[in-house]
Motif scaffolding. Structure first.
Motif, PDB file in Angstrom:
ATOM      1  N   TYR A   1      -6.985  -4.714  -1.681  1.00  0.00           N
ATOM      2  CA  TYR A   1      -6.341  -5.892  -2.048  1.00  0.00           C
ATOM      3  C   TYR A   1      -7.303  -6.940  -2.336  1.00  0.00           C
ATOM      4  O   TYR A   1      -8.390  -6.718  -1.661  1.00  0.00           O
TER       5      TYR A   1
ATOM      6  N   LEU B   1      -2.776   0.109  10.540  1.00  0.00           N
ATOM      7  CA  LEU B   1      -3.702  -0.380   9.556  1.00  0.00           C
ATOM      8  C   LEU B   1      -3.115  -0.254   8.317  1.00  0.00           C
ATOM      9  O   LEU B   1      -3.035  -1.083   7.320  1.00  0.00           O
ATOM     10  N   PHE B   2      -2.645   1.032   8.105  1.00  0.00           N
ATOM     11  CA  PHE B   2      -2.004   1.379   6.755  1.00  0.00           C
ATOM     12  C   PHE B   2      -0.967   0.275   6.641  1.00  0.00           C
ATOM     13  O   PHE B   2      -0.619  -0.012   5.090  1.00  0.00           O
TER      14      PHE B   2
ATOM     15  N   VAL C   1      -3.000   3.126  15.815  1.00  0.00           N
ATOM     16  CA  VAL C   1      -3.866   2.148  15.207  1.00  0.00           C
ATOM     17  C   VAL C   1      -4.115   2.431  13.871  1.00  0.00           C
ATOM     18  O   VAL C   1      -4.055   1.502  12.901  1.00  0.00           O
TER      19      VAL C   1
ATOM     20  N   ARG D   1      -5.513 -12.858  -1.212  1.00  0.00           N
ATOM     21  CA  ARG D   1      -3.970 -12.490  -0.875  1.00  0.00           C
ATOM     22  C   ARG D   1      -3.860 -12.933   0.341  1.00  0.00           C
ATOM     23  O   ARG D   1      -2.777 -12.836   0.941  1.00  0.00           O
TER      24      ARG D   1
ATOM     25  N   THR E   1      -0.395  -2.699   7.599  1.00  0.00           N
ATOM     26  CA  THR E   1      -0.843  -4.059   7.214  1.00  0.00           C
ATOM     27  C   THR E   1      -1.533  -4.184   5.648  1.00  0.00           C
ATOM     28  O   THR E   1      -1.433  -4.987   4.814  1.00  0.00           O
ATOM     29  N   VAL E   2      -2.293  -2.958   5.431  1.00  0.00           N
ATOM     30  CA  VAL E   2      -3.048  -2.728   3.873  1.00  0.00           C
ATOM     31  C   VAL E   2      -2.020  -2.819   2.885  1.00  0.00           C
ATOM     32  O   VAL E   2      -1.793  -3.695   1.990  1.00  0.00           O
ATOM     33  N   PHE E   3      -0.917  -2.174   3.046  1.00  0.00           N
ATOM     34  CA  PHE E   3       0.347  -2.030   2.158  1.00  0.00           C
ATOM     35  C   PHE E   3       0.891  -3.304   2.142  1.00  0.00           C
ATOM     36  O   PHE E   3       1.348  -4.052   1.090  1.00  0.00           O
TER      37      PHE E   3
ATOM     38  N   ARG F   1       0.723  -3.623 -12.063  1.00  0.00           N
ATOM     39  CA  ARG F   1      -0.202  -4.742 -11.288  1.00  0.00           C
ATOM     40  C   ARG F   1      -1.429  -4.840 -11.618  1.00  0.00           C
ATOM     41  O   ARG F   1      -2.219  -3.815 -11.912  1.00  0.00           O
TER      42      ARG F   1
ATOM     43  N   PHE G   1       5.251   7.533  -0.154  1.00  0.00           N
ATOM     44  CA  PHE G   1       4.562   6.009  -0.500  1.00  0.00           C
ATOM     45  C   PHE G   1       5.616   5.628  -1.834  1.00  0.00           C
ATOM     46  O   PHE G   1       5.226   4.656  -2.360  1.00  0.00           O
TER      47      PHE G   1
ATOM     48  N   LEU H   1      -0.235  -6.346   2.505  1.00  0.00           N
ATOM     49  CA  LEU H   1      -1.198  -7.187   1.897  1.00  0.00           C
ATOM     50  C   LEU H   1      -1.476  -6.794   0.393  1.00  0.00           C
ATOM     51  O   LEU H   1      -1.430  -7.854  -0.690  1.00  0.00           O
ATOM     52  N   ALA H   2      -1.491  -5.601   0.066  1.00  0.00           N
ATOM     53  CA  ALA H   2      -1.644  -5.087  -1.434  1.00  0.00           C
ATOM     54  C   ALA H   2      -0.380  -5.254  -2.073  1.00  0.00           C
ATOM     55  O   ALA H   2      -0.407  -5.523  -3.409  1.00  0.00           O
ATOM     56  N   LEU H   3       0.829  -5.222  -1.603  1.00  0.00           N
ATOM     57  CA  LEU H   3       2.190  -5.336  -2.236  1.00  0.00           C
ATOM     58  C   LEU H   3       2.675  -6.417  -2.488  1.00  0.00           C
ATOM     59  O   LEU H   3       3.341  -6.918  -3.425  1.00  0.00           O
ATOM     60  N   GLY H   4       2.505  -7.523  -1.309  1.00  0.00           N
ATOM     61  CA  GLY H   4       3.222  -8.625  -1.425  1.00  0.00           C
ATOM     62  C   GLY H   4       4.738  -8.497  -0.843  1.00  0.00           C
ATOM     63  O   GLY H   4       5.070  -7.532  -1.227  1.00  0.00           O
TER      64      GLY H   4
ATOM     65  N   MET I   1      10.998  -0.917  -3.406  1.00  0.00           N
ATOM     66  CA  MET I   1      10.789   0.317  -3.901  1.00  0.00           C
ATOM     67  C   MET I   1      12.104   0.892  -4.175  1.00  0.00           C
ATOM     68  O   MET I   1      12.143   1.747  -5.288  1.00  0.00           O
TER      69      MET I   1
ATOM     70  N   ASP J   1       8.322  -7.064  -3.205  1.00  0.00           N
ATOM     71  CA  ASP J   1       8.614  -5.860  -3.934  1.00  0.00           C
ATOM     72  C   ASP J   1       9.700  -4.914  -3.427  1.00  0.00           C
ATOM     73  O   ASP J   1       9.785  -4.879  -2.180  1.00  0.00           O
TER      74      ASP J   1
END
Lengths: 274, 272
Positions: A207, B52-53, B48, A211, B55-57, A69, B203, B59-62, B67, B65
């Motif tokens: 990110y 958050l984790f 919480v 995005r 959410t972040v994943f 990526r 992960f 957003l970062a992954l799309g 796995m 994907d």
């Protein structure tokens, strides 16, 4: 006669120490106390953040980097590294000042800081500088540790430094405000869990901000962590999501406001003096 | 003529080695009520940060994907993250109870009560188990927002969830008894529990790791727990592996129970 003169001389020698406009000795004592406080438990305050940051980097790189990526024109891991570094620095600056004040309040030794001839601004400066020092030391340690595994390069070192200092200062001041406001450990844990961590996680560390859905991009621009991390990352990879000039000016302005608020609270003795 | 031993029993104490009421008092009146009073930290805090984790994943992954075959990245990560938070909560809760009791000196109140070592051990550790299972249940509920409802085998999920909570509560007992200061607790938390959890296959799948390093992951109890729990939720993984992983886990818990029992019996660092 001669004897009287001698006594006179002795008396002038034991006169009270005069303090100039700045109590440099007192300020230095408070600052070194703050630094020694965290260096005394350096496994918790320096080693642990470094290990955690490296683990996060490894985990995210393995989980996300496997797909080769790229973000903002660089490898994902190169994109991620500065953001993680900044997150760790800010968290540590906040933790240092907030815990210093709160522990002193709970244990009652806050009087040892209030009693000496330190002006409110000297007290604020000494404690804040301790927090900034911890943030920067953690940042430097993480930086060198990352260099062992990654080709870390600095595109604009001065920009990175500017954002690092300003971000640490902001969180150190916020930590002081938190520490002054809090009366129990629960209070500060709540601030960390429900304000500081969410803001730093949702800041664009992991990110690129493009995005996000359009509506949320606007919201993200209200998050000060976005500017810190974006500007700091610009210092490393030479690419920013937003306009770094906004952050470079905004952060010192916010710091100035926070400084006045902190100074005001210490002057009035809010939750510090009975 | 020897005197009848059974007459020497103190009235009211009972002759049973393990009494339900005594464990219940330590477990519920002290442990559970304590963490429910601090629900903001003991329940809401872990929730919480985990959300958050997620959410972040996201957003970062799309969204697209994969796995593992048939599983989106989030569906793969969610169960692992839930059981990791469960383990950490169990460990931290028991450590907190023991260290605070020791530092404030109230541990004498618990030691003075007619509780046998095994009752002390289970009274403390089961409170950690309860806190951990509650967090995990809430988390799995909240995670359906990201993953949609999933449950493949209730038995496997429950087995691995409870085993993880028990194992880490027992570790929490050992560390809590050993720690005189918070430094020792955070040493174990930062340099053992967190690395075990992060480097465990929560992960990513093992094929992302160079082959020469894979043994390190396979020897990690957290890896067994996460594989088993993920199998229970999603059905991903092989049953043969799970049987020996589950078996080893039970043995490990038994060893920890014996260690904890011995420490309470000796009064390690809690009796003069």
């Amino acid at each position: 006669m001669c004897r009287m003169a001698l006594i006179d001389q002795k008396l002038t020698q034991i006169a009270p120490r005069t303090i100039g406009r700045v109590n440099t000795l007192g300020l230095w004592t408070l600052y070194s106390r703050e630094v020694k406080r965290f260096l005394n438990v350096f496994t918790q305050t320096l080693m642990a953040p470094v290990i955690t940051t490296l683990l996060f980097l490894a985990v995210f790189a393995l989980a996300l980097g496997g797909l080769s990526r790229t973000v903002g024109g660089v490898d994902y891991i190169t994109f991620l590294a500065p953001g993680l570094m900044m997150m760790t620095m800010t968290q540590n600056s906040f933790a240092n000042t907030s815990s210093s004040i709160l522990i002193a309040k709970v244990q009652g030794n806050i009087v040892d800081i209030l009693m000496p001839p330190l002006a409110p601004w000297e007290m604020a400066l000494g404690i804040a500088a301790g927090g900034i020092t911890r943030g920067l030391m953690v940042g430097l340690t993480v930086f060198f540790a990352m260099m062992l595994f990654l080709p870390v390069s600095l595109a604009h070192p001065l920009s990175a430094l500017w954002f690092a200092i300003n971000a640490c200062m902001m969180l150190a001041l916020l930590g002081m405000l938190g520490g002054i406001w809090a009366q129990k450990y629960d209070h500060i844990a709540a601030v960390t869990n429900f304000i500081i961590t969410p803001l730093s996680f949702l800041s664009g560390t992991f990110y690129s901000i493009d995005r996000l859905p359009d509506a949320w991009v606007a919201v993200a621009h209200f998050n000060p962590f976005f500017y810190m991390i974006d500007g700091f990352r610009y210092g490393f990879i030479g690419h920013a999501d937003g306009n770094i000039m906004i952050g470079a000016i905004l952060l010192p302005v916010v710091n100035l406001i926070l400084w006045f608020v902190t100074h005001r609270l210490i002057t009035t003795g809010y939750r510090l003096k009975a | 003529m020897t005197p009848d031993q059974s007459n020497n029993v103190v009235p009211g104490e009972g002759v049973r080695i393990i009494a339900f009421l005594r464990i219940w008092t330590l477990f519920y009146r002290r442990g559970v009520i304590r963490f429910m009073r601090f629900w903001v930290e003991s329940l809401l805090g872990p929730m919480v940060s985990t959300m958050l984790f997620m959410t972040v994943f996201t957003l970062a992954l799309g969204p697209s994907d994969e796995m593992a075959p048939g599983l989106s990245a989030l569906q793969f990560i969610a169960p692992g993250l839930a059981v990791f938070v469960l383990s950490q909560t169990a460990f931290q809760n028991v450590c907190f109870m023991l260290i605070i009791d020791k530092q404030e000196g109230v541990i004498t109140d618990v030691l003075m009560a007619p509780l046998s070592p095994i009752e002390l051990l289970f009274g403390y550790s089961l409170a950690g188990v309860a806190n951990a299972l509650l967090v995990a249940l809430l988390l799995l509920g909240a995670m359906t927002v990201f993953t949609g409802p999933m449950l493949y085998s209730f038995a496997a999920t429950a087995f691995f969830g409870i085993s993880a909570a028990l194992l880490f509560s027992m570790i929490g007992v050992l560390v809590g008894l050993w720690s005189d200061k918070w430094d020792q607790f955070s040493l174990v938390d930062n340099f053992l529990v967190l690395p075990l959890g992060l480097l465990s296959g929560t992960f990513f799948t093992l094929d992302r790791i160079p082959e020469s390093w894979q043994w390190l992951f396979e020897a990690n109890p957290m890896f067994w727990i996460i594989s088993g729990f993920r199998y229970g939720i999603t059905g991903y993984g092989s049953v043969e592996d799970l049987i020996w992983q589950g078996g080893t886990l039970v043995c490990l818990i038994l060893v920890m129970v014996v260690c904890g029992w011995l420490l309470f019996k000796r009064g390690y660092k809690i009796k003069a």
